[in-house]
Design a protein around this motif. Structure first.
Motif: not given
Length: 403
Positions: A62-63, A66-67, A81, A84, A87, A90, A95, A98
């Motif tokens: 997922d990371f 998404n990135l 970032f 993300m 979001e 998460i 979190r 990130y």
């Protein structure tokens, strides 16, 4: 594990400085040599304990997805970032991770170094891909590629776990059935059997086992716990772990599955890194760490030395015990045709499919075996109870006939 700040020289004579984890300076020297670096100085540093845990493959997928999507859309790295981290879906730990990377990026630190500062959250494979992509300005493509890789890895892990769930449930049921029969069923017949002069061997064995378990169950639980943790401690020893991993590669039935899974992981990692332009020595080092089998990993020192001596990749891989033969053959064809990256991708997909089929065959074989074992256990207990009852009825009938 200790952390060292080292100074080394690469094959071009350029000085390289960095930080790495190793059990000792000698181990660090060997590790750097495998990566094509020759250490000249190492200083152990005090390391602050990381608050982050390694991310699971599903989270990594997922990371990266998404990135990669945000960067492809033209969103700046810092902003990506921030999005993300904000979001809602998460968890707080993710979190915080990130936010930590975001804080490093705002200091002007490259993404790979920012992610490495949160070790061991991000695996070395992903760090190597990001570091290589930073030089070519293709972080978005690298993230998309790694998202596909981690999705496949997660799918394979799920397939193995889900396939073994049914045999595991059957094992639990067998233990539960034995416990119920020993604890509740057999004691109901004990007063009647105590009046008999002699019991059949199987019946007497079951009652003795039931009495022993009933009188010593705390000690048995402790013994099982000691055996379990003792086995884990033994596997924590590198030499024993290597021999154990070698055994499961050549064990009947499960050995085929393990070889296919290890070969698929190596081929997939090698395909991703080699196709991204990562140097072959660095690629092999990262691919080695993704295998998950200490016996295969221990042979890579010889393989890397062989490559540095001028031998081909296919020859060096063919000498490693534990890989499928078709891997070295496919690499040889790729070297001859100049399409090594595409052939590696093809062979990794083929081995993923073969590993899935091997897992299904293993489960198909285990299911009837477990059912037969359960039937034998239950049938044995029932026979041990019924046989003396019939014998007593026969004795009573014979006595009545005699009268």
């Amino acid at each position: 594990m200790p952390q060292f700040r080292y100074t080394a020289t690469n094959a071009q004579g350029k000085t390289v400085r960095g930080m790495a984890d190793a059990p000792s300076e000698e181990a660090l020297y060997t590790k750097l040599r495998d990566d094509g670096l020759y250490m000249s100085e190492a200083l152990q540093t005090k390391r602050v304990r990381s608050t982050f845990r390694p991310l699971k493959t599903a989270v990594l997928a997922d990371f990266c997805r998404n990135l990669g999507t945000l960067l492809t859309a033209g969103v700046p790295l810092v902003r990506a970032f921030r999005i993300m981290a904000d979001e809602r879906s998460i968890d707080p730990q993710q979190r915080a991770l990130y936010e930590a990377v975001l804080g490093e990026l705002r200091k002007g630190i490259p993404l790979s170094d920012a992610m490495e500062s949160c070790a061991p959250a991000f695996p070395n494979l992903l760090l190597a891909m990001i570091r290589s992509a930073e030089g070519t300005g293709s972080i978005d493509h690298a993230c998309t590629r790694m998202a596909t890789y981690y999705e496949r890895e997660h799918k394979m892990n799920q397939q193995v776990g889900n396939s073994m769930m049914y045999p595991l449930i059957l094992c639990v049921l067998i233990v539960a059935v034995i416990a119920i029969l020993m604890t509740f069923v057999l004691p109901q017949f004990k007063p009647m059997f105590d009046q008999m002069e002699k019991l059949p061997f199987l019946t007497q064995l079951l009652f003795d086992a039931s009495d022993f378990v009933g009188a010593n169950w705390p000690l048995l639980l402790v013994a099982l716990a000691l055996i379990f943790f003792g086995f884990k401690l033994l596997l924590a020893q590198p030499r024993i772990r290597r021999q154990w991993d070698r055994f499961i590669l050549h064990a009947p039935v499960v050995g085929v599955l393990n070889r296919k899974i290890c070969t698929a992981r190596f081929a997939s990692t090698l395909s991703n890194l080699y196709g991204s332009g990562v140097p072959i020595i660095t690629t092999l080092g990262a691919a080695r760490d993704s295998i998950g089998n200490r016996w295969i990993e221990s042979q890579f020192g010889t393989a890397l030395d062989s490559i540095r001596a001028g031998h081909s990749l296919s020859q060096s891989i063919a000498a490693i015990d534990g890989f499928e033969v078709k891997l070295a053959s496919s690499i040889a064809v790729g070297e001859e045709t100049g399409k090594l990256d595409s052939l590696l991708a093809t062979i990794s997909e083929t081995l993923d499919y073969e590993a899935e089929m091997a897992t299904k065959r293993l489960v198909t074989l285990l299911e009837p075996v477990m059912i037969v074992i359960m039937g034998l256990v239950v049938g044995g207990v029932v026979a041990a109870v019924i046989v003396p009852i019939y014998q007593s009825y026969g004795t009573i009938g014979a006595s009545s006939g005699a009268i």
